[in-house]
Motif scaffolding. Structure first.
Motif, mmCIF file in Angstrom:
data_model
loop_
_atom_site.group_PDB
_atom_site.id
_atom_site.type_symbol
_atom_site.label_atom_id
_atom_site.label_comp_id
_atom_site.label_asym_id
_atom_site.label_seq_id
_atom_site.Cartn_x
_atom_site.Cartn_y
_atom_site.Cartn_z
ATOM 1 N N ASN A 1 2.361 3.187 -2.013
ATOM 2 C CA ASN A 1 3.734 2.686 -1.885
ATOM 3 C C ASN A 1 3.813 1.300 -1.251
ATOM 4 O O ASN A 1 4.878 0.693 -1.237
ATOM 5 N N TYR A 2 2.698 0.772 -0.738
ATOM 6 C CA TYR A 2 2.631 -0.622 -0.285
ATOM 7 C C TYR A 2 1.525 -1.318 -1.077
ATOM 8 O O TYR A 2 0.371 -1.394 -0.646
ATOM 9 N N ARG A 3 1.879 -1.822 -2.249
ATOM 10 C CA ARG A 3 0.899 -2.400 -3.164
ATOM 11 C C ARG A 3 1.405 -3.732 -3.710
ATOM 12 O O ARG A 3 2.579 -3.877 -4.056
ATOM 13 N N LEU A 4 0.503 -4.716 -3.777
ATOM 14 C CA LEU A 4 0.828 -6.035 -4.309
ATOM 15 C C LEU A 4 -0.073 -6.354 -5.499
ATOM 16 O O LEU A 4 -1.267 -6.046 -5.485
ATOM 17 N N GLU A 5 0.506 -6.997 -6.516
ATOM 18 C CA GLU A 5 -0.265 -7.570 -7.617
ATOM 19 C C GLU A 5 -0.369 -9.076 -7.363
ATOM 20 O O GLU A 5 0.634 -9.735 -7.066
ATOM 21 N N GLN B 1 5.424 -6.515 -6.705
ATOM 22 C CA GLN B 1 5.242 -5.725 -5.495
ATOM 23 C C GLN B 1 6.041 -4.428 -5.581
ATOM 24 O O GLN B 1 7.040 -4.355 -6.294
ATOM 25 N N THR B 2 5.571 -3.406 -4.850
ATOM 26 C CA THR B 2 6.260 -2.125 -4.862
ATOM 27 C C THR B 2 7.571 -2.217 -4.082
ATOM 28 O O THR B 2 7.781 -3.134 -3.270
ATOM 29 N N ALA B 3 8.429 -1.246 -4.300
ATOM 30 C CA ALA B 3 9.794 -1.282 -3.761
ATOM 31 C C ALA B 3 9.838 -1.302 -2.240
ATOM 32 O O ALA B 3 10.818 -1.788 -1.659
ATOM 33 N N LYS B 4 8.806 -0.797 -1.571
ATOM 34 C CA LYS B 4 8.796 -0.755 -0.114
ATOM 35 C C LYS B 4 8.886 -2.145 0.523
ATOM 36 O O LYS B 4 9.290 -2.294 1.673
#
Length: 407
Positions: free
Chosen positions: A157-161, A187-190
């Motif tokens: 849930n804490y992920r970046l491209e 980036q994820t919604a978090k």
């Protein structure tokens, strides 16, 4: 350990001043034409001592060294005073980007115009407006073990491209060129609640802009003064220490994992309200992470600490790893947590978390229940903002140590 290097400038031997050349010819003629006469009288030779015009080594170093600089920090996380961020500038001409200065990571990544709707709340860097931007044309992703707030990290849930690049980075007026960085493309919604655009890693191995400034003569340390919002004036000092921000002297503890990117100290004991247990007297390496809001300990350690505070603190089932207690009981609980460490001279000292840090606010799904500051996370022992806000801290990369002083 590539962050330690010889920064002394190499000084070439200077050409002699012109006046020395004008003197040498007559002296040579005298010694040639009158050799016999001089030898017959056996005169004492006259020696002319010459002195180099090369500047002393210390003076040259002072001219080359960069002066420390200070970056103001803003306070964030929903009023709980557990996250701080400040501005850097990237590109030519420079574009201001706000970042968390994160001792728990190594790299620089921030939102870019390649990131669409998922970055709508952040200022985005436009690489097309920078004449010094270099696209490395490679992509990657990164998943964080701790998040921005106090909620647990679950899955990815804490992920970046990311897309790798290189550009000029300016911090507090100091400029580093050709700095490796990553543009966030998704980036994820978090991350949506973040008022800042990215993360600047400040690990125990100098990298990125910090390595570039050290190569220019900046001292290899930085300091954090992360105050509660009510006090204000939080700041990062790069390359120096602001002694006006703390009382007494700094106590330094050695990094227990030198040569790695991690800032860790060995803790031989944890005490709660002056009491401890055999489990809490177990030696453990604790990560110090300015990018994490609260505290993470293994499940058994977390529950041992809470058992010494109140039996009413229990796991909150809807958010695995979190614990809580009725908000109405918070003011009645003593919860002074002492984290024990040993300084560079072998002397024991404590970092103390006061009772005021016990609650980090009500759960969204149970407003009458307040989340307590320690989350259970097996395999990681870590302290963040709830510790650092009570101390002035110095992160000495060159000597591999962290210093603390009361504020």
């Amino acid at each position: 350990m590539g962050f330690i290097r010889d920064n002394l400038p190499k000084v070439a031997s200077p050409s002699p001043p012109r006046m020395l050349y004008s003197l040498s010819l007559p002296l040579l003629l005298v010694s040639t034409c009158h050799a016999a006469a001089l030898n017959s009288h056996h005169p004492t030779p006259h020696v002319i001592k010459l002195q180099s015009r090369v500047a002393p080594r210390e003076a040259t170093l002072r001219r080359r060294a960069l002066n420390p600089t200070t970056v103001p920090l803003a306070d964030f996380f929903l009023g709980t005073d557990l996250q701080w961020y400040g501005n850097i500038s990237v590109g030519t001409p420079p574009q201001d980007i706000s970042v968390v200065f994160d001792t728990g990571s190594s790299t620089l990544e921030f939102a870019s115009t390649m990131c669409k709707s998922s970055c709508d709340n952040q200022v985005r860097f436009d690489q097309n407006k920078s004449s010094t931007f270099v696209d490395k044309k490679t992509t990657s992703s990164i998943t964080f073990s701790t998040g921005v707030g106090v909620d647990p990290v679950i899955g990815e849930n804490y992920r970046l491209e990311l897309r790798a690049a290189e550009d000029t980075v300016t911090v507090g007026g100091l400029v580093a060129k050709n700095v490796a960085l990553n543009l966030i493309t998704s980036q994820t919604a978090k991350f949506a609640i973040n008022p800042f655009s990215g993360i600047q890693g400040m690990s125990a191995q100098a990298e990125g802009f910090f390595a570039g400034l050290i190569a220019q003569g900046l001292p290899s340390l930085f300091s954090l003064y992360v105050t509660p919002n009510a006090i204000g004036g939080a700041e990062l000092t790069v390359g120096g220490i602001d002694s006006s921000k703390f009382n007494g002297t700094l106590t330094y503890a050695p990094n227990s994992t030198p040569g790695t990117a991690d800032w860790t100290l060995t803790s031989p004991m944890i005490a709660v309200n002056g009491k401890t247990t055999p489990l809490l007297r177990r030696s453990r390496d604790v990560f110090f992470d300015s990018g994490t809001s609260n505290i993470l300990f293994s499940t058994d350690t977390t529950e041992a600490i809470y058992a010494l505070i109140s039996p009413n603190i229990t796991a909150h089932a809807s958010e695995p790893g979190t614990y809580g207690i009725a908000c109405s009981l918070i003011p009645t609980l003593p919860a002074v947590i002492d984290l024990g460490f040993v300084d560079t001279n072998g002397k024991a000292f404590n970092l103390t978390i006061p009772s005021s840090e016990l609650s980090v606010g009500p759960f969204a799904d149970a407003p009458e229940t307040c989340q307590t500051l320690i989350n259970a996370f097996d395999g990681l022992e870590l302290v963040g903002g709830s510790v650092l806000k009570h101390y002035y801290s110095v992160w000495d990369v060159g000597k591999q140590r962290i210093g603390f002083a009361a504020i």
